[in-house]
Enzyme design. Structure first.
Site, PDB file in Angstrom:
ATOM      1  N   SER A 127       0.634  -1.002   0.339  1.00  0.00           N
ATOM      2  CA  SER A 127       0.160   0.179  -0.383  1.00  0.00           C
ATOM      3  C   SER A 127       1.238   1.237  -0.048  1.00  0.00           C
ATOM      4  CB  SER A 127      -1.046  -0.109   1.287  1.00  0.00           C
ATOM      5  OG  SER A 127      -1.865   0.752   0.797  1.00  0.00           O
ATOM      6  N   ASP A 138      10.774   4.974 -10.223  1.00  0.00           N
ATOM      7  CA  ASP A 138      10.771   5.721 -11.249  1.00  0.00           C
ATOM      8  C   ASP A 138      11.295   6.787 -11.555  1.00  0.00           C
ATOM      9  OD1 ASP A 138       8.787   3.920 -11.827  1.00  0.00           O
ATOM     10  OD2 ASP A 138       6.470   5.327 -11.581  1.00  0.00           O
ATOM     11  N   LYS A 179      -0.689  -4.227  -3.239  1.00  0.00           N
ATOM     12  CA  LYS A 179      -1.901  -3.143  -3.297  1.00  0.00           C
ATOM     13  C   LYS A 179      -1.961  -1.986  -3.976  1.00  0.00           C
ATOM     14  CE  LYS A 179      -4.586  -1.761   0.767  1.00  0.00           C
ATOM     15  NZ  LYS A 179      -4.886  -0.374  -0.102  1.00  0.00           N
TER      16      LYS A 179
END
Length: 536
Positions: free
Chosen positions: A302, A313, A327
């Site tokens: 999460s 990224d 999740k």
């Protein structure tokens, strides 16, 4: 129908009504179709209430007391939500209050973790600086009574409730400690108990910081920023989020804001309920950068995956460890009647590169889902492919795939047996019954022999081969529990971190993280130059 059953049924009807209203608003239905849906809902709700009334009136045993609540709170509502997804959940009054307390990161009480074992309530550890710690309560103490009421027959939840109370009020605790001939009595004054999400922060090597983050609560971003600033001139950071189940999205965004450059995207949300939303770094790190290695495992989930994905990224950190939980669903908590709450999935979240990392849960039992039985192949086959800012390949569709894999060490049946019997915890209390140690305490052959004798006295089978195989693991666990008991939780956690093979391996990737950081800065500079050229 009893008053309690009537209240439980009202809660369910109210719950369904809220869901129906939300669903109608989300779909934006109007006209005949909306009217038809409302009519169908009323018919379905009437059918349910009729079924419940028949059960309540005619079941072989009376549905009274807590059973009436259980039928609704543990049966009907969770059963409906499980059809939707694994993460939409209903919180009864007890769970809802606990969730709110955990998100605040503080409560009023005496400040210790307790655990029930074999009908006894043990003190696991007093939090440092709290009333229980200052009073001298130690791990391994058995709680005999609270305010003169015997703890025999009480469970840990009941004892915990008795220990909590308004700030400044007194509670008397009686404990039994090995090596003491008489019970010990403590008069404790309840206080506000902070429960930080950063439970360990220290300079693990010269110039290299280590932070272990347990969850995301209201104080998390401040705690992380404070920890980083406390290290001074950092040459590198190991950011450990193993077993971090997540928490508040807002705190994940703020943590990233401290580590990324101003304007960089952190996470985006897409759902039916509200307009899509993109969160970006509004303050940024102000040019204060350093190599970061993020350590994750299969139980990192999460909000912890939001942080890991954003840093990966943007090439801001090297992610090492195991593929995370997967999740990618965001829950909005709705306050309902009777002090209950509904955590309903309202969004999917996406990393800056556009990855949806939610694992597929269709046709999968909750047991298999939470035990990773449906995890995607480790070789990244059939995974979603995206690119980082610098053009590195990253994968979605089933958790955050690490840049470098570090496997969790495998355990042997004997190691599992020691953990099952909580042998290290109980041995520490036994070992310290008639002695003390200093912070330089080492587990030598004499201590190991004492441990063997203790196992024999507890009828826990062992062989010399059992002991010699994972000897360093055994020594670390003994040392950690003994230091925790003698000096507090931080000393015990640090002893484990100093040895932990996954942390030690993560440290070796700092040069790679530094190269990644240098390249990330070049990419940012090139993008800034391109924007400037376009503007001119």
């Amino acid at each position: 129908m009893t008053p309690r059953a009537r209240r439980a049924l009202f809660s369910l009807v109210f719950f369904f009504s809220v869901c129906a209203l939300v669903g109608t608003l989300l779909q934006g239905k109007v006209g005949a179709q909306s009217a038809a849906d409302e009519s169908q809902f009323r018919d379905s709700l009437k059918a349910f209430t009729n079924v419940y009334a028949l059960v309540e009136q005619n079941y072989a045993e009376p549905i009274i007391g807590e059973k009436a609540d259980t039928v609704i709170y543990d049966g009907a509502i969770p059963g409906m939500l499980r059809v939707l997804d694994p993460h939409s959940t209903f919180h009864d009054p007890k769970d809802y209050a606990k969730m709110q307390e955990e998100q605040r990161g503080r409560y009023y009480g005496v400040g210790m973790v307790i655990q029930q074992q074999q009908n006894k309530i043990y003190v696991r550890t007093p939090y440092e600086g709290t009333p229980s710690y200052r009073a001298g309560i130690r791990p391994g103490d058995i709680i005999a009574s609270v305010d003169g009421k015997s703890a025999e027959g009480m469970n840990s939840e009941q004892v915990a409730k008795a220990l909590k109370g308004p700030k400044g009020t007194h509670v008397t605790l009686t404990t039994i400690r090995e090596g003491q001939s008489k019970p010990l009595s403590f008069d404790l004054v309840r206080d506000e108990i902070p429960h930080p999400s950063v439970d360990l922060k220290y300079e693990i090597r010269p110039g290299v910081g280590y932070i272990h983050l347990t969850n995301f609560q209201q104080t998390t971003a401040h705690e992380v920023e404070e920890a980083i600033n406390g290290f001074g001139d950092l040459k590198g950071l190991v950011f450990d989020m193993r077993r971090n189940p997540g928490g508040l999205l807002s705190q994940a965004v703020e943590v990233c804001d401290h580590l990324l450059s101003k304007g960089q995207n952190i996470v985006s949300q897409r759902g039916r309920a509200y307009p899509d939303q993109v969160y970006a770094a509004t303050h940024g790190n102000g040019g204060h950068t350093f190599p970061i290695v993020v350590l994750v495992n299969r139980d990192t989930a999460s909000a912890a995956e939001i942080v890991s994905g954003a840093l990966q990224d943007h090439d801001r950190a090297l992610i090492v460890g195991e593929t995370t939980f997967g999740k990618g669903l965001v829950q909005t908590v709705y306050n309902l009647s009777e002090n209950t709450g509904l955590a309903l999935t309202t969004y999917h979240y996406y990393t800056p590169s556009g990855r949806l990392i939610q694992r597929d849960y269709n046709g999968v039992s909750l047991f298999d889902y939470y035990n990773h039985a449906n995890a995607l192949p480790a070789d990244n086959t059939n995974k979603e492919v995206k690119l980082t800012d610098a053009g590195r390949t990253v994968y979605g569709g089933g958790g955050i795939t690490p840049d470098e894999k570090i496997e969790t060490p495998k355990s042997s049946p004997f190691m599992d047996s020691l953990l099952y019997h909580d042998s290290f915890f109980h041995f520490a209390a036994h070992y310290l019954a008639n002695r003390t140690v200093d912070k330089d305490f080492k587990v030598d052959d004499v201590v190991i022999n004492d441990f063997k004798q203790y196992l024999t006295s507890q009828n826990i089978p062992w062989t010399n081969e059992d002991i010699s195989g994972p000897i360093e693991w055994i020594k670390t666990n003994i040392r950690s529990e003994i230091l925790t008991s003698q000096f507090g939780q931080l000393q015990g956690l640090r002893a484990r971190a100093d040895w932990d093979p996954m942390i030690q391996k993560a440290l070796t990737y700092l040069p790679e993280a530094q190269a990644l950081e240098i390249n990330a800065q070049k990419v940012l500079a090139q993008k800034a130059e391109a924007r400037s050229a376009t503007a001119n």
